[in-house]
Design an enzyme around this catalytic site. Sequence first.
Site, short mmCIF file in Angstrom:
data_model
loop_
_atom_site.label_atom_id
_atom_site.label_comp_id
_atom_site.label_asym_id
_atom_site.label_seq_id
_atom_site.Cartn_x
_atom_site.Cartn_y
_atom_site.Cartn_z
CG PHE A 202 -59.20 -24.87 79.17
CD1 PHE A 202 -58.87 -24.82 77.83
CD2 PHE A 202 -58.62 -23.94 80.02
CE1 PHE A 202 -58.01 -23.86 77.32
CE2 PHE A 202 -57.73 -22.97 79.53
CZ PHE A 202 -57.44 -22.94 78.19
CB THR A 271 -61.09 -20.35 80.51
OG1 THR A 271 -61.15 -21.71 80.08
CG2 THR A 271 -60.80 -20.33 82.01
CE LYS A 308 -53.25 -21.66 70.18
NZ LYS A 308 -53.69 -23.03 69.93
C1 FMN Z 1 -62.48 -27.81 68.47
C2 FMN Z 1 -61.26 -27.00 68.81
C3 FMN Z 1 -60.70 -27.12 70.08
C4 FMN Z 1 -59.56 -26.37 70.41
N1 FMN Z 1 -59.00 -26.50 71.64
C5 FMN Z 1 -57.87 -25.81 71.93
C6 FMN Z 1 -57.21 -25.98 73.17
O1 FMN Z 1 -57.61 -26.79 74.02
N2 FMN Z 1 -56.10 -25.23 73.44
C7 FMN Z 1 -55.59 -24.34 72.52
O2 FMN Z 1 -54.59 -23.69 72.79
N3 FMN Z 1 -56.18 -24.19 71.32
C8 FMN Z 1 -57.29 -24.89 71.01
N4 FMN Z 1 -57.89 -24.73 69.78
C9 FMN Z 1 -57.32 -23.74 68.83
C10 FMN Z 1 -56.38 -24.38 67.82
O3 FMN Z 1 -55.26 -24.94 68.45
C11 FMN Z 1 -55.92 -23.33 66.78
O4 FMN Z 1 -55.19 -22.34 67.45
C12 FMN Z 1 -57.08 -22.69 66.05
O5 FMN Z 1 -58.12 -23.61 65.82
C13 FMN Z 1 -56.66 -22.12 64.70
O6 FMN Z 1 -56.19 -23.13 63.83
P1 FMN Z 1 -57.12 -23.79 62.67
O7 FMN Z 1 -57.78 -22.67 61.95
O8 FMN Z 1 -56.15 -24.57 61.84
O9 FMN Z 1 -58.09 -24.65 63.37
C14 FMN Z 1 -59.01 -25.47 69.44
C15 FMN Z 1 -59.59 -25.39 68.17
C16 FMN Z 1 -60.69 -26.14 67.85
C17 FMN Z 1 -61.27 -26.02 66.46
#
Ligand code: FMN
Length: 449
Positions: A202, A271, A308
Amino acid sequence: MVMPLMLCSPLALVPPLWLQLDLVAAAWAGRGAVGGGAVGTAGAGARPGAGARPGARPGADGLTQRRLRALAAALGGCGLLLGSALAAGDERLHAAVLPALRAVPPEAAHGLALRVAAFGLLPTARPDGPALEVCVLGRRFRNPLGLAAGFDKHGEAVDGLYKMGFGFVEVGTVTPKPQDGNPKPRVFRLVEDEAVINRYGFNSHGHAAVERRLRARQETQRKLTGAGMPLGVNLGKNKSSTDAAADYVAGVRVLGPLADYLVVNVSSPNTPGLRDLQGKAELRDLLTKVLAERDTLPCKHKPAVLVKIAPDLTLQDKQDIASVVCELGVDGLIVSNTTVSRPHDLQSMQRLEPGGLSGKPLRELSTQTVREMYALTQGQVPIIGVGGVSSGRDALEKICAGASLVQMYTALVYHGPLVVGTVKRELEELLREQGFKSVMEAVGADHRR
Ligand SMILES: Cc1cc2nc3c(=O)[nH]c(=O)nc-3n(C[C@H](O)[C@H](O)[C@H](O)COP(=O)(O)O)c2cc1C
């Protein structure tokens, strides 16, 4: 002069880009002097801590400055080339540029991609067909594919991101006070697995900065939302906070009036203690306060509230969440965040880095969690499915499992922005082939077969 030249013949600039990347590598080899790994981990294989120690030899300051200049020039070059590639919208060009960009450390590449999006250096997406339209959460979405949280954490590039063709964009996670997040490096590409591990923790500019940015484009967003492109804002808590609920409630108050939907993110693995908020009593208490605050917002259209969740929950956890969400009338679920599990077949060296895993290895786990949550909530609670979506087939699998909308993040790292159009085109074709008139008709179809 430079940009028009690049736009005319951008492929010709690939060799100079590679030269620039050599400079990045040179700078990177001495990253101890560059600033203690301040821009992330080395995608090209360099390890943190390798290279010269600050002040190890005479003239180190000059060397540091030269390396910084080289790094800045290289990143600038990459940015220009990436921008021209994106603006041209040429798939072969993307294929040439993406591996080059992958030689840039992940966090620096992320920053670069955000800047390119913020400058709007992107091809304008084709209009969406009517079959893709979804009405849910009290809003119309022109297509069901959104940008997941974490890409634009601070709301710096929202308009450019819509231009990529997303049906909705989710900003955040935003914490009340600004905070730095975890020490760098904190994001890692698992290239062989088409995955990412991140432990950003975060890093956030805080409510006030994000509020300022979103307020400056509030009228633009009103039009976008009216045109079927709603905005989500994902809320978190500060690491040092002793009252988690107060942090989320503050997020509702400050950022709620600027959002079509809000996300109570209780599932990021980076976190300490955050995921404990998914427990039944904690979640009921938290969501009761969040919903009460949302209901008192003085705006005409109050934002929907979604929770979420992680993909690593026990059956009991999932039953508890479903029961609390139904009991309190929470508007939706986002399924799922990254996983702390490590599938045994991961190939990449980086697989044991601590943090949340996203991308291909998460896809099935996340789809199964969508399926379970849809069943546990009797299909009454809209779900946004996220995790490993990189094709139309992946998106339709999540939709048939119960998702009304889907999101992506990691696919952008490996396939670039053109993947947005590809997923939508493939999804439309698959809907037709499988006899669905629209996305909405396919939502939860697996449960009716
Ligand atoms: C580099 C990175 C940073 C992320 N930061 C957050 C975040 O700040 N808050 C959140 O809810 N999810 C965060 N996620 C999770 C994504 O929103 C998503 O739920 C997760 O990556 C699965 O999707 P994907 O496989 O398409 O990446 C992050 C994912 C990545 C890869």
